[in-house]
Design a protein around this motif. Structure first.
Motif, PDB file in Angstrom:
ATOM      1  N   GLU A  63       0.830  -1.213   0.000  1.00 17.39           N
ATOM      2  CA  GLU A  63       0.000   0.000   0.000  1.00 17.39           C
ATOM      3  C   GLU A  63       0.858   1.254   0.000  1.00 17.39           C
ATOM      4  O   GLU A  63       0.560   2.216  -0.722  1.00 17.39           O
ATOM      5  CB  GLU A  63      -0.940  -0.010   1.203  1.00 17.39           C
ATOM      6  CG  GLU A  63      -2.032  -1.049   1.095  1.00 17.39           C
ATOM      7  CD  GLU A  63      -2.823  -1.229   2.390  1.00 17.39           C
ATOM      8  OE1 GLU A  63      -2.419  -0.667   3.443  1.00 17.39           O
ATOM      9  OE2 GLU A  63      -3.825  -1.963   2.343  1.00 17.39           O
ATOM     10  N   GLU A  64       1.937   1.258   0.780  1.00 16.09           N
ATOM     11  CA  GLU A  64       2.814   2.421   0.815  1.00 16.09           C
ATOM     12  C   GLU A  64       3.528   2.617  -0.521  1.00 16.09           C
ATOM     13  O   GLU A  64       3.693   3.750  -0.987  1.00 16.09           O
ATOM     14  CB  GLU A  64       3.831   2.281   1.948  1.00 16.09           C
ATOM     15  CG  GLU A  64       3.213   2.430   3.319  1.00 16.09           C
ATOM     16  CD  GLU A  64       4.199   2.195   4.448  1.00 16.09           C
ATOM     17  OE1 GLU A  64       5.412   2.039   4.176  1.00 16.09           O
ATOM     18  OE2 GLU A  64       3.759   2.153   5.610  1.00 16.09           O
ATOM     19  N   THR A  65       3.917   1.526  -1.140  1.00 10.99           N
ATOM     20  CA  THR A  65       4.561   1.614  -2.464  1.00 10.99           C
ATOM     21  C   THR A  65       3.595   2.162  -3.497  1.00 10.99           C
ATOM     22  O   THR A  65       3.967   3.012  -4.321  1.00 10.99           O
ATOM     23  CB  THR A  65       5.082   0.222  -2.895  1.00 10.99           C
ATOM     24  OG1 THR A  65       6.012  -0.236  -1.922  1.00 10.99           O
ATOM     25  CG2 THR A  65       5.751   0.287  -4.257  1.00 10.99           C
ATOM     26  N   GLU A  66       2.354   1.701  -3.446  1.00 12.70           N
ATOM     27  CA  GLU A  66       1.349   2.195  -4.390  1.00 12.70           C
ATOM     28  C   GLU A  66       1.088   3.679  -4.183  1.00 12.70           C
ATOM     29  O   GLU A  66       0.907   4.425  -5.150  1.00 12.70           O
ATOM     30  CB  GLU A  66       0.051   1.397  -4.264  1.00 12.70           C
ATOM     31  CG  GLU A  66       0.146   0.006  -4.845  1.00 12.70           C
ATOM     32  CD  GLU A  66      -1.117  -0.827  -4.643  1.00 12.70           C
ATOM     33  OE1 GLU A  66      -1.991  -0.427  -3.822  1.00 12.70           O
ATOM     34  OE2 GLU A  66      -1.230  -1.879  -5.282  1.00 12.70           O
ATOM     35  N   ARG A  67       1.052   4.114  -2.926  1.00 12.10           N
ATOM     36  CA  ARG A  67       0.864   5.533  -2.660  1.00 12.10           C
ATOM     37  C   ARG A  67       2.042   6.354  -3.177  1.00 12.10           C
ATOM     38  O   ARG A  67       1.872   7.449  -3.705  1.00 12.10           O
ATOM     39  CB  ARG A  67       0.685   5.789  -1.164  1.00 12.10           C
ATOM     40  CG  ARG A  67      -0.729   5.585  -0.677  1.00 12.10           C
ATOM     41  CD  ARG A  67      -0.948   6.189   0.700  1.00 12.10           C
ATOM     42  NE  ARG A  67      -0.060   5.684   1.728  1.00 12.10           N
ATOM     43  CZ  ARG A  67      -0.287   4.605   2.472  1.00 12.10           C
ATOM     44  NH1 ARG A  67      -1.382   3.900   2.279  1.00 12.10           N
ATOM     45  NH2 ARG A  67       0.573   4.212   3.380  1.00 12.10           N
ATOM     46  N   PHE A  68       3.257   5.822  -3.034  1.00 14.89           N
ATOM     47  CA  PHE A  68       4.450   6.543  -3.449  1.00 14.89           C
ATOM     48  C   PHE A  68       4.552   6.620  -4.978  1.00 14.89           C
ATOM     49  O   PHE A  68       4.815   7.679  -5.539  1.00 14.89           O
ATOM     50  CB  PHE A  68       5.691   5.873  -2.877  1.00 14.89           C
ATOM     51  CG  PHE A  68       6.961   6.595  -3.184  1.00 14.89           C
ATOM     52  CD1 PHE A  68       7.305   7.746  -2.487  1.00 14.89           C
ATOM     53  CD2 PHE A  68       7.833   6.142  -4.158  1.00 14.89           C
ATOM     54  CE1 PHE A  68       8.472   8.427  -2.764  1.00 14.89           C
ATOM     55  CE2 PHE A  68       9.010   6.803  -4.443  1.00 14.89           C
ATOM     56  CZ  PHE A  68       9.328   7.955  -3.739  1.00 14.89           C
ATOM     57  N   TYR A  69       4.344   5.458  -5.644  1.00 11.83           N
ATOM     58  CA  TYR A  69       4.497   5.419  -7.098  1.00 11.83           C
ATOM     59  C   TYR A  69       3.191   5.578  -7.845  1.00 11.83           C
ATOM     60  O   TYR A  69       3.191   5.724  -9.067  1.00 11.83           O
ATOM     61  CB  TYR A  69       5.139   4.076  -7.510  1.00 11.83           C
ATOM     62  CG  TYR A  69       6.575   3.948  -7.103  1.00 11.83           C
ATOM     63  CD1 TYR A  69       7.562   4.686  -7.767  1.00 11.83           C
ATOM     64  CD2 TYR A  69       6.956   3.128  -6.065  1.00 11.83           C
ATOM     65  CE1 TYR A  69       8.902   4.575  -7.391  1.00 11.83           C
ATOM     66  CE2 TYR A  69       8.279   3.011  -5.685  1.00 11.83           C
ATOM     67  CZ  TYR A  69       9.245   3.737  -6.356  1.00 11.83           C
ATOM     68  OH  TYR A  69      10.563   3.622  -5.989  1.00 11.83           O
ATOM     69  N   GLY A  70       2.082   5.494  -7.156  1.00 10.18           N
ATOM     70  CA  GLY A  70       0.780   5.527  -7.804  1.00 10.18           C
ATOM     71  C   GLY A  70       0.367   4.127  -8.192  1.00 10.18           C
ATOM     72  O   GLY A  70       1.198   3.276  -8.501  1.00 10.18           O
ATOM     73  N   ALA A  71      -0.924   3.851  -8.138  1.00 11.56           N
ATOM     74  CA  ALA A  71      -1.440   2.520  -8.482  1.00 11.56           C
ATOM     75  C   ALA A  71      -1.195   2.239  -9.945  1.00 11.56           C
ATOM     76  O   ALA A  71      -1.240   3.122 -10.789  1.00 11.56           O
ATOM     77  CB  ALA A  71      -2.907   2.418  -8.152  1.00 11.56           C
ATOM     78  N   ALA A  72      -0.937   0.969 -10.262  1.00  8.40           N
ATOM     79  CA  ALA A  72      -0.646   0.575 -11.659  1.00  8.40           C
ATOM     80  C   ALA A  72      -1.855   0.704 -12.539  1.00  8.40           C
ATOM     81  O   ALA A  72      -2.965   0.659 -12.174  1.00  8.40           O
ATOM     82  CB  ALA A  72      -0.152  -0.864 -11.674  1.00  8.40           C
TER      83      ALA A  72
END
Length: 60
Positions: free
Chosen positions: A51-60
């Motif tokens: 979830e933190e990675t998705e927030r940082f990079y944006g959802a795919a």
């Protein structure tokens, strides 16, 4: 690794189920419960990291 004691009271039916699950895996109830808690903790930490990675990079 440091270890400490955790004491808990559980229902007799739940204990019987835990004993069955542990026996199927050739484990003690204590080892089975600890392994289950470790797995659950890992799953929660992994979910949080995703979830933190998705927030940082944006959802795919």
């Amino acid at each position: 690794m440091r270890s400490e004691v955790l004491s808990l009271r559980i229902d007799g039916e739940l204990l019987d189920r835990l004993k069955n699950h542990a026996a199927k895996r050739g484990m003690s109830v204590q080892d089975y419960v600890v392994r289950t808690l470790i797995r659950d903790d890992f799953d929660e930490r992994f979910k949080t990291a995703v979830e933190e990675t998705e927030r940082f990079y944006g959802a795919a």
